[in-house]
Design a protein around this motif. Sequence first.
Motif, PDB file in Angstrom:
ATOM      1  N   ASP A  32       0.809  -1.213   0.000  1.00 53.49           N
ATOM      2  CA  ASP A  32       0.000   0.000   0.000  1.00 53.49           C
ATOM      3  C   ASP A  32       0.849   1.274   0.000  1.00 53.49           C
ATOM      4  O   ASP A  32       0.393   2.340   0.335  1.00 53.49           O
ATOM      5  N   PHE A  33       2.075   1.153  -0.425  1.00 51.60           N
ATOM      6  CA  PHE A  33       3.050   2.238  -0.379  1.00 51.60           C
ATOM      7  C   PHE A  33       3.208   2.855  -1.766  1.00 51.60           C
ATOM      8  O   PHE A  33       3.245   2.157  -2.766  1.00 51.60           O
ATOM      9  N   SER A  34       3.288   4.177  -1.855  1.00 49.92           N
ATOM     10  CA  SER A  34       3.550   4.862  -3.112  1.00 49.92           C
ATOM     11  C   SER A  34       5.053   5.116  -3.215  1.00 49.92           C
ATOM     12  O   SER A  34       5.631   5.792  -2.361  1.00 49.92           O
ATOM     13  N   VAL A  35       5.692   4.559  -4.241  1.00 49.98           N
ATOM     14  CA  VAL A  35       7.142   4.642  -4.418  1.00 49.98           C
ATOM     15  C   VAL A  35       7.465   5.831  -5.315  1.00 49.98           C
ATOM     16  O   VAL A  35       6.969   5.921  -6.441  1.00 49.98           O
ATOM     17  N   LEU A  36       8.278   6.744  -4.831  1.00 48.36           N
ATOM     18  CA  LEU A  36       8.667   7.929  -5.582  1.00 48.36           C
ATOM     19  C   LEU A  36      10.049   7.705  -6.206  1.00 48.36           C
ATOM     20  O   LEU A  36      10.998   7.333  -5.522  1.00 48.36           O
ATOM     21  N   THR A  47      18.135   8.496  -8.681  1.00 50.13           N
ATOM     22  CA  THR A  47      19.093   8.362  -9.774  1.00 50.13           C
ATOM     23  C   THR A  47      19.712   9.725 -10.059  1.00 50.13           C
ATOM     24  O   THR A  47      19.025  10.741  -9.938  1.00 50.13           O
ATOM     25  N   PRO A  48      20.975   9.786 -10.443  1.00 48.25           N
ATOM     26  CA  PRO A  48      21.605  11.068 -10.738  1.00 48.25           C
ATOM     27  C   PRO A  48      21.362  11.549 -12.171  1.00 48.25           C
ATOM     28  O   PRO A  48      21.762  12.640 -12.538  1.00 48.25           O
ATOM     29  N   SER A  49      20.666  10.776 -12.986  1.00 45.13           N
ATOM     30  CA  SER A  49      20.480  11.095 -14.404  1.00 45.13           C
ATOM     31  C   SER A  49      19.732  12.411 -14.611  1.00 45.13           C
ATOM     32  O   SER A  49      18.653  12.624 -14.050  1.00 45.13           O
ATOM     33  N   LYS A  50      20.272  13.283 -15.431  1.00 48.20           N
ATOM     34  CA  LYS A  50      19.625  14.556 -15.760  1.00 48.20           C
ATOM     35  C   LYS A  50      18.387  14.341 -16.639  1.00 48.20           C
ATOM     36  O   LYS A  50      17.565  15.233 -16.791  1.00 48.20           O
ATOM     37  N   ALA A  51      18.219  13.139 -17.195  1.00 48.57           N
ATOM     38  CA  ALA A  51      17.034  12.816 -18.001  1.00 48.57           C
ATOM     39  C   ALA A  51      15.813  12.563 -17.115  1.00 48.57           C
ATOM     40  O   ALA A  51      14.691  12.473 -17.591  1.00 48.57           O
ATOM     41  N   VAL A  52      16.038  12.475 -15.804  1.00 48.42           N
ATOM     42  CA  VAL A  52      14.984  12.204 -14.836  1.00 48.42           C
ATOM     43  C   VAL A  52      14.790  13.454 -13.977  1.00 48.42           C
ATOM     44  O   VAL A  52      15.757  14.054 -13.516  1.00 48.42           O
ATOM     45  N   SER A  53      13.534  13.876 -13.780  1.00 48.34           N
ATOM     46  CA  SER A  53      13.283  15.050 -12.953  1.00 48.34           C
ATOM     47  C   SER A  53      13.480  14.726 -11.473  1.00 48.34           C
ATOM     48  O   SER A  53      13.609  13.564 -11.099  1.00 48.34           O
ATOM     49  N   ARG A  54      13.496  15.778 -10.648  1.00 53.94           N
ATOM     50  CA  ARG A  54      13.742  15.560  -9.210  1.00 53.94           C
ATOM     51  C   ARG A  54      12.700  14.638  -8.590  1.00 53.94           C
ATOM     52  O   ARG A  54      13.013  13.789  -7.783  1.00 53.94           O
ATOM     53  N   ARG A  55      11.440  14.824  -8.936  1.00 58.32           N
ATOM     54  CA  ARG A  55      10.346  13.952  -8.485  1.00 58.32           C
ATOM     55  C   ARG A  55       9.665  13.475  -9.763  1.00 58.32           C
ATOM     56  O   ARG A  55       8.702  14.070 -10.216  1.00 58.32           O
ATOM     57  N   HIS A  56      10.175  12.420 -10.336  1.00 55.89           N
ATOM     58  CA  HIS A  56       9.834  12.016 -11.698  1.00 55.89           C
ATOM     59  C   HIS A  56       8.517  11.247 -11.800  1.00 55.89           C
ATOM     60  O   HIS A  56       7.648  11.604 -12.583  1.00 55.89           O
ATOM     61  N   VAL A  57       8.367  10.187 -11.024  1.00 53.94           N
ATOM     62  CA  VAL A  57       7.208   9.317 -11.162  1.00 53.94           C
ATOM     63  C   VAL A  57       6.896   8.626  -9.833  1.00 53.94           C
ATOM     64  O   VAL A  57       7.798   8.374  -9.039  1.00 53.94           O
ATOM     65  N   SER A  58       5.614   8.350  -9.600  1.00 51.63           N
ATOM     66  CA  SER A  58       5.184   7.559  -8.445  1.00 51.63           C
ATOM     67  C   SER A  58       4.615   6.244  -8.960  1.00 51.63           C
ATOM     68  O   SER A  58       3.893   6.225  -9.955  1.00 51.63           O
ATOM     69  N   VAL A  59       4.921   5.174  -8.267  1.00 51.97           N
ATOM     70  CA  VAL A  59       4.419   3.841  -8.631  1.00 51.97           C
ATOM     71  C   VAL A  59       3.695   3.282  -7.415  1.00 51.97           C
ATOM     72  O   VAL A  59       4.213   3.314  -6.306  1.00 51.97           O
ATOM     73  N   ARG A  60       2.478   2.775  -7.655  1.00 50.90           N
ATOM     74  CA  ARG A  60       1.662   2.229  -6.553  1.00 50.90           C
ATOM     75  C   ARG A  60       0.889   1.017  -7.054  1.00 50.90           C
ATOM     76  O   ARG A  60       0.392   1.012  -8.168  1.00 50.90           O
ATOM     77  N   LEU A  61       0.790   0.006  -6.210  1.00 46.97           N
ATOM     78  CA  LEU A  61       0.004  -1.184  -6.523  1.00 46.97           C
ATOM     79  C   LEU A  61      -1.419  -0.936  -6.054  1.00 46.97           C
ATOM     80  O   LEU A  61      -1.648  -0.604  -4.899  1.00 46.97           O
TER      81      LEU A  61
END
Length: 72
Positions: A32-36, A47-61
């Motif tokens: 039940d956790f939302s992974v940022l 991740t240090p990748s500049k292709a990814v924003s600071r808060r890029h995506v949340s994943v939840r089941l």
Amino acid sequence: MNEEISAREFEERLFLTVQSANGSIRRSFPRDFSVLVGRDDACHVCTPSKAVSRRHVSVRLESGGISVSDDS
């Protein structure tokens, strides 16, 4: 990555595998956790990748499926 996972742990956890040119990592979270995911140190998967924003995506089941939300 050939870690054995018990059936009970599989039922109770959300497993997220992140792959890159440098390899892969697998993290597990309560179902039940939302992974940022992002560059920010406060993210659960960082991740240090500049292709990814600071808060890029949340994943939840949710309800037997996976919800992915663009947070950028």
